[in-house]
Write a protein that holds these residues in place. Structure first.
Motif, PDB file in Angstrom:
ATOM      1  N   UNK A 357       1.189  -1.145   0.149  1.00  0.00           N
ATOM      2  CA  UNK A 357       0.040  -0.072  -0.490  1.00  0.00           C
ATOM      3  C   UNK A 357       0.943   1.383   0.217  1.00  0.00           C
ATOM      4  N   UNK A 358       1.840   1.160   1.038  1.00  0.00           N
ATOM      5  CA  UNK A 358       2.762   2.360   0.986  1.00  0.00           C
ATOM      6  C   UNK A 358       3.310   2.710  -0.956  1.00  0.00           C
ATOM      7  N   UNK A 359       4.006   1.495  -1.081  1.00  0.00           N
ATOM      8  CA  UNK A 359       4.265   1.597  -2.826  1.00  0.00           C
ATOM      9  C   UNK A 359       3.881   2.154  -3.420  1.00  0.00           C
ATOM     10  N   UNK A 360       1.814   1.699  -2.911  1.00  0.00           N
ATOM     11  CA  UNK A 360       1.091   2.309  -3.910  1.00  0.00           C
ATOM     12  C   UNK A 360       0.929   3.894  -4.059  1.00  0.00           C
ATOM     13  N   UNK A 361       1.108   4.392  -3.011  1.00  0.00           N
ATOM     14  CA  UNK A 361       0.777   6.176  -3.078  1.00  0.00           C
ATOM     15  C   UNK A 361       2.512   6.717  -2.948  1.00  0.00           C
ATOM     16  N   UNK A 362       3.481   5.936  -2.509  1.00  0.00           N
ATOM     17  CA  UNK A 362       4.515   6.272  -2.727  1.00  0.00           C
ATOM     18  C   UNK A 362       4.948   7.409  -4.242  1.00  0.00           C
ATOM     19  N   UNK A 363       4.773   6.125  -5.251  1.00  0.00           N
ATOM     20  CA  UNK A 363       4.639   7.192  -6.875  1.00  0.00           C
ATOM     21  C   UNK A 363       3.740   8.352  -7.415  1.00  0.00           C
ATOM     22  N   UNK A 364       1.860   7.913  -6.608  1.00  0.00           N
ATOM     23  CA  UNK A 364       1.800   9.287  -7.287  1.00  0.00           C
ATOM     24  C   UNK A 364       1.907  10.198  -6.386  1.00  0.00           C
ATOM     25  N   UNK A 365       2.466  10.226  -5.072  1.00  0.00           N
ATOM     26  CA  UNK A 365       2.999  11.250  -4.267  1.00  0.00           C
ATOM     27  C   UNK A 365       4.240  12.003  -4.746  1.00  0.00           C
ATOM     28  N   UNK A 366       5.015  10.855  -5.186  1.00  0.00           N
ATOM     29  CA  UNK A 366       6.539  11.249  -6.193  1.00  0.00           C
ATOM     30  C   UNK A 366       6.313  11.841  -7.512  1.00  0.00           C
TER      31      UNK A 366
END
Length: 412
Positions: A357-366
């Protein structure tokens, strides 16, 4: 079959599989972005979203695995065999993508299979290792991901050089073939192990109750919530860094050879991290040990803001040395200490779901940071998540600072 030392054929082949599961199928995507952008098109933020699609598949896989293993407990080896082979074949298939939608579909499938393989390969391999050496064994397995990054970086000139338009395709095909070979090798060294017997309805009912308690264990603030939260924020932070580091270096006009050497430096340092981190968590099984690596990794990420290639390279090597392999292997080892053996696969899968879940959110914010402030800010934004992960790991260490706290009951 009796337990073995950390150094054995099973952990060797598991490490080779992790070169595929982590280094090739997941993190190589960031290395290939410049080449994919030139040939297929799309902005870096859009290509980053395709990375998010990969982790959506990864999340779905981690959520589907526990009920699947519970339904077919004696078929764990069969499920692993199929998913590892299909992962290699899917990587080969992705090399033939000609449109972003097609590539996104392959990234989803690869994420799905790699989620199954991550949990099952670890679970099967650690089952054969003596409990006192499972930290070292976890390090040996996870360092396969570092080896995968190292190998990818060595081929950087072939992959990202503008004159080699389809280099990323040939590289992905070769990685997929390697994945199939590694899957076959792992099956050969584990195929003679006896599968778990079918459980009775009463045993299944007991296991279901214990699984509910494991969910409560991971999410209760007085138990393992802070460790789970640390794993979540680490997933967000590290994937931003690995997705946008190479595009940032390319945008700065750094030659592909040097960019590849920086990437390989992460993998080379990670080879030592896997062994050192495993030894450290065996000797100091605490959240403080995890927090130390994450804090140093945060400092390494900040190096990208120095606008100097040497400082950026040193930061990358620091990440590889102390906070690339360390968090997953230490979380794996700490969960081994805190949960019952029979519930470990379901517990690891749930923790991995938070990681995904963190890896899903990370690229979006990045990706948002890249669009608004540029690639440098996008890469640097990962330091925020890494710092939060370090803080939560420290809180976990404070919570379980006494020896009596190291064994955590599953019940209330």
């Amino acid at each position: 079959m009796g337990t073995k030392s950390a150094f054995n054929r099973v952990t060797l082949w598991a490490s080779l599989l992790f070169a595929v599961i982590l280094g090739f199928s997941r993190l190589s995507y960031g290395m290939f972005l410049p080449g994919i952008k030139r040939e297929i098109g799309g902005s870096y933020s859009l290509l980053g979203i395709l990375g998010t699609v990969n982790f959506i598949g990864y999340l779905i896989g981690t959520l589907c695995l526990p009920p699947l293993v519970s339904r077919f407990p004696e078929r764990k080896h069969v499920i692993n065999r199929m998913t590892c082979l299909l992962l290699g074949l899917a990587m080969i298939g992705s090399a033939f993508s000609h449109h972003l939608a097609e590539l996104g579909l392959w990234r989803f499938v690869i994420g799905l299979f790699s989620a199954f393989a991550t949990v099952l390969v670890l679970s099967i391999a650690l089952d054969v290792v003596r409990p006192a050496e499972r930290g070292v064994a976890s390090g040996l397995i996870w360092l396969g991901g570092s080896a995968g990054i190292l190998m990818t970086g060595l081929f950087a000139p072939f992959i990202i050089d503008p004159s080699r338009l389809e280099g990323w395709r040939y590289a992905w095909m070769a990685m997929g073939v390697f994945g199939v070979i590694a899957a076959i090798g792992f099956e050969l060294v584990t195929g003679d192990r006896v599968s778990a017997p079918m459980s009775s309805p009463k045993e299944s009912e007991t296991r279901d109750q214990e699984r509910v308690n494991v969910y409560r264990l991971l999410l209760h603030p007085k138990k393992l919530l802070f460790l789970t939260g640390s794993y979540f924020f680490f997933g967000s932070g590290y994937i931003i860094y690995f997705t946008y580091l190479i595009p940032y270096l390319v945008s700065q006009g750094i030659p592909s050879l040097y960019a590849g050497l920086i990437w390989s430096g992460i993998g080379f340092a990670g080879l030592f991290n896997g062994w050192l981190g495993g030894k450290a968590i065996d000797r100091w099984p605490s959240g403080y040990t995890l927090a130390t690596g994450l804090a140093l990794g945060t400092i390494g990420v900040i190096g990208v803001t120095a606008n100097h290639m040497i400082v950026t390279a040193l930061g990358a090597v620091t990440i590889g040395l102390v906070s690339f392999i360390t968090p997953p292997l230490m979380t794996t080892a700490l969960l081994r200490r805190h949960v019952p053996h029979h519930a470990y696969t379901a517990c690891l899968s749930l923790a991995t779901a938070f990681f995904a879940s963190g890896q899903i959110i990370g690229p979006i914010i990045g990706g948002v940071a890249v669009e608004r402030h540029g690639l440098q800010s996008g890469v640097a934004s990962s330091a925020i998540f890494m710092a939060i992960a370090a803080l939560l790991a420290g809180v976990h260490g404070q919570r379980y600072r006494r020896p009596a706290d190291q064994g955590v009951p599953v019940g209330d």
